[in-house]
Design a protein around this motif. Structure first.
Motif, PDB file in Angstrom:
ATOM      1  N   UNK A 241     -17.260 -41.412  38.160  1.00  0.00           N
ATOM      2  CA  UNK A 241     -17.729 -42.570  37.419  1.00  0.00           C
ATOM      3  C   UNK A 241     -17.727 -43.317  36.998  1.00  0.00           C
ATOM      4  N   UNK A 242     -15.982 -43.209  35.783  1.00  0.00           N
ATOM      5  CA  UNK A 242     -14.981 -44.171  35.525  1.00  0.00           C
ATOM      6  C   UNK A 242     -14.600 -45.369  36.121  1.00  0.00           C
ATOM      7  N   UNK A 243     -14.309 -44.748  37.307  1.00  0.00           N
ATOM      8  CA  UNK A 243     -13.179 -45.455  38.609  1.00  0.00           C
ATOM      9  C   UNK A 243     -12.099 -45.123  37.861  1.00  0.00           C
ATOM     10  N   UNK A 244     -11.989 -43.704  37.980  1.00  0.00           N
ATOM     11  CA  UNK A 244     -10.662 -43.744  37.425  1.00  0.00           C
ATOM     12  C   UNK A 244      -9.982 -42.571  38.292  1.00  0.00           C
ATOM     13  N   UNK A 245      -8.589 -42.352  38.821  1.00  0.00           N
ATOM     14  CA  UNK A 245      -8.155 -40.823  39.296  1.00  0.00           C
ATOM     15  C   UNK A 245      -7.960 -40.038  38.794  1.00  0.00           C
ATOM     16  N   UNK A 246      -8.864 -38.661  38.454  1.00  0.00           N
ATOM     17  CA  UNK A 246      -8.578 -37.638  37.928  1.00  0.00           C
ATOM     18  C   UNK A 246      -6.818 -37.111  37.935  1.00  0.00           C
ATOM     19  N   UNK A 247      -6.164 -37.061  39.479  1.00  0.00           N
ATOM     20  CA  UNK A 247      -5.168 -36.319  39.168  1.00  0.00           C
ATOM     21  C   UNK A 247      -4.538 -37.521  38.159  1.00  0.00           C
ATOM     22  N   UNK A 248      -4.622 -38.790  38.083  1.00  0.00           N
ATOM     23  CA  UNK A 248      -3.669 -39.078  36.907  1.00  0.00           C
ATOM     24  C   UNK A 248      -4.271 -38.943  35.293  1.00  0.00           C
ATOM     25  N   UNK A 249      -5.543 -39.189  35.472  1.00  0.00           N
ATOM     26  CA  UNK A 249      -5.670 -38.538  33.727  1.00  0.00           C
ATOM     27  C   UNK A 249      -5.818 -37.318  33.368  1.00  0.00           C
ATOM     28  N   UNK A 250      -5.786 -36.397  34.155  1.00  0.00           N
ATOM     29  CA  UNK A 250      -5.413 -34.582  34.207  1.00  0.00           C
ATOM     30  C   UNK A 250      -4.448 -34.122  34.884  1.00  0.00           C
ATOM     31  N   UNK A 251      -2.753 -34.976  34.731  1.00  0.00           N
ATOM     32  CA  UNK A 251      -1.883 -34.772  35.448  1.00  0.00           C
ATOM     33  C   UNK A 251      -1.736 -32.737  35.372  1.00  0.00           C
ATOM     34  N   UNK A 252      -1.977 -32.056  34.206  1.00  0.00           N
ATOM     35  CA  UNK A 252      -1.415 -30.590  34.245  1.00  0.00           C
ATOM     36  C   UNK A 252      -2.682 -29.883  34.405  1.00  0.00           C
ATOM     37  N   UNK A 253      -3.878 -30.448  34.934  1.00  0.00           N
ATOM     38  CA  UNK A 253      -5.368 -29.745  34.988  1.00  0.00           C
ATOM     39  C   UNK A 253      -4.901 -28.523  36.145  1.00  0.00           C
ATOM     40  N   UNK A 254      -5.581 -27.762  36.700  1.00  0.00           N
ATOM     41  CA  UNK A 254      -5.896 -27.228  37.560  1.00  0.00           C
ATOM     42  C   UNK A 254      -6.300 -27.729  39.548  1.00  0.00           C
ATOM     43  N   UNK A 255      -6.544 -28.831  39.313  1.00  0.00           N
ATOM     44  CA  UNK A 255      -7.250 -29.245  39.835  1.00  0.00           C
ATOM     45  C   UNK A 255      -5.976 -30.477  40.483  1.00  0.00           C
ATOM     46  N   UNK A 256      -5.189 -30.907  39.951  1.00  0.00           N
ATOM     47  CA  UNK A 256      -4.051 -32.002  40.055  1.00  0.00           C
ATOM     48  C   UNK A 256      -3.473 -31.037  40.825  1.00  0.00           C
ATOM     49  N   UNK A 257      -2.577 -29.639  40.284  1.00  0.00           N
ATOM     50  CA  UNK A 257      -2.029 -28.653  40.435  1.00  0.00           C
ATOM     51  C   UNK A 257      -1.877 -28.325  42.021  1.00  0.00           C
ATOM     52  N   UNK A 258      -3.295 -27.957  42.583  1.00  0.00           N
ATOM     53  CA  UNK A 258      -3.655 -27.237  43.512  1.00  0.00           C
ATOM     54  C   UNK A 258      -3.520 -28.273  44.595  1.00  0.00           C
ATOM     55  N   UNK A 259      -4.120 -29.974  44.672  1.00  0.00           N
ATOM     56  CA  UNK A 259      -3.690 -30.662  45.226  1.00  0.00           C
ATOM     57  C   UNK A 259      -2.255 -31.277  45.596  1.00  0.00           C
ATOM     58  N   UNK A 260      -1.164 -30.800  44.186  1.00  0.00           N
ATOM     59  CA  UNK A 260       0.082 -30.696  44.834  1.00  0.00           C
ATOM     60  C   UNK A 260       0.677 -29.929  45.593  1.00  0.00           C
ATOM     61  N   UNK A 261       0.219 -28.990  45.757  1.00  0.00           N
ATOM     62  CA  UNK A 261       0.313 -27.815  46.303  1.00  0.00           C
ATOM     63  C   UNK A 261      -0.068 -28.595  47.581  1.00  0.00           C
ATOM     64  N   UNK A 262      -1.263 -29.053  47.912  1.00  0.00           N
ATOM     65  CA  UNK A 262      -1.467 -29.267  49.592  1.00  0.00           C
ATOM     66  C   UNK A 262      -0.695 -30.245  49.907  1.00  0.00           C
ATOM     67  N   UNK A 263      -0.547 -31.315  48.819  1.00  0.00           N
ATOM     68  CA  UNK A 263       0.170 -32.557  49.943  1.00  0.00           C
ATOM     69  C   UNK A 263       1.839 -32.107  50.079  1.00  0.00           C
ATOM     70  N   UNK A 264       2.119 -30.436  49.602  1.00  0.00           N
ATOM     71  CA  UNK A 264       3.510 -30.246  49.260  1.00  0.00           C
ATOM     72  C   UNK A 264       3.441 -29.480  51.135  1.00  0.00           C
ATOM     73  N   UNK A 265       2.543 -29.615  51.509  1.00  0.00           N
ATOM     74  CA  UNK A 265       2.611 -28.670  52.575  1.00  0.00           C
ATOM     75  C   UNK A 265       2.228 -30.144  53.604  1.00  0.00           C
ATOM     76  N   UNK A 266       1.305 -30.903  53.338  1.00  0.00           N
ATOM     77  CA  UNK A 266       1.763 -32.094  53.821  1.00  0.00           C
ATOM     78  C   UNK A 266       2.386 -32.700  54.691  1.00  0.00           C
TER      79      UNK A 266
END
Length: 271
Positions: A241-266
């Motif tokens: 809603x704020x036109x921001x990216x959650x992985x930038x705003x919440x660097x150490x959040x669980x969802x960011x870490x989950x997406x990092x793992x997905x990228x590792x596999x990709x």
């Protein structure tokens, strides 16, 4: 329809192969079948994490008629991919820089009347032309919802396809329809679950989809690979809603870490 488009894509590749510039650029197409699963948000945040790793990324908003990637990146592109396809602007002119280092956007156009685009592969021509620039490490295509002929056209030219889904029954029905379609011509499909509590839920459902495919005797050589999940989080909708990216705003959040793992596999899976 998909077989027809795929055959035409193969012919086009064969005809142009000798003229093509050898490119370092790899292509990833993200699709969903059902709308509303968070595909565009997922795509934008994935692009950011790839860019943070030093990769140059071009995102193509291929959601024909309902483009919203420019909102997620908070930019107002002067031109869209249709300006290039219709011959008004060069490929360089329709590639818009974003505020994020290493990320460029080729915007779609909301409300675009695309009934005049009758020639197969007129949309996907832009993919080859961006690749031939040899300026990007990855092109990520964000397709529209459903499996219409335009989505199928983008799927036909990509060997790296990631389906984003949820545990919603209608979303899973659409993913199975995607599996049936792709199993005729492709080698594999990567699956990721969004808004899913934990990794094991997605893994269990993915195995059920594979077993259903075997039961219905789909192509036994076609591989469905589950690569991870992203949990539900209020931070995702808040940052969007704020036109921001959650992985930038919440660097150490669980969802960011989950997406990092997905990228590792990709990065291991993408050809």
């Amino acid at each position: 329809m998909f077989n027809s488009i795929s055959a035409q894509a193969s012919k086009l590749v064969s005809l142009t192969k000798s003229k093509s510039v050898v490119s370092k650029t790899k292509l990833l197409t993200i699709t969903s079948g059902k709308g509303g699963v968070g595909k565009s948000t997922f795509t934008a945040n994935m692009a950011y994490l790839l860019a943070r790793r030093g990769f140059k990324v071009a995102v193509i908003d291929a959601d024909i008629g309902l483009a919203n990637m420019q909102v997620l990146f908070d930019i107002k592109p002067r031109y869209s991919l249709f300006d290039y396809i219709e011959g008004r602007n060069t490929i360089e002119e329709v590639i818009s820089p974003t505020a994020y280092e290493n990320i460029s956007l080729i915007a779609g156009k909301s409300g675009y009347q695309y009934s005049s685009l009758k020639t197969s592969l007129v949309l996907t021509r832009i993919v080859d032309d961006v690749k031939s620039l040899n300026n990007f490490d990855y092109i990520i295509i964000d397709t529209g919802a459903g499996l219409n002929e335009y989505v199928q056209e983008f799927l036909s030219i990509s060997d790296n396809i990631l389906a984003l889904t949820t545990t919603d029954p209608s979303a899973l029905t659409d993913v199975y329809a995607l599996i049936k379609m792709l199993s005729k011509d492709k080698e594999k499909l990567l699956i990721c679950f969004n808004h899913t509590k934990n990794y094991n839920i997605g893994e269990t459902i993915s195995k059920s989809l594979v077993n259903l495919a075997k039961k219905n005797r789909l192509n036994s050589n076609f591989m469905v690979k589950y690569i991870g999940n992203v949990s539900t989080s209020a931070n995702i909708s808040t940052t969007s809603r704020l036109r921001k990216l959650f992985v930038q705003e919440f660097t150490h959040d669980e969802i960011t870490l989950q997406l990092q793992k997905i990228i590792d596999i990709l990065l291991k899976e993408i050809k």
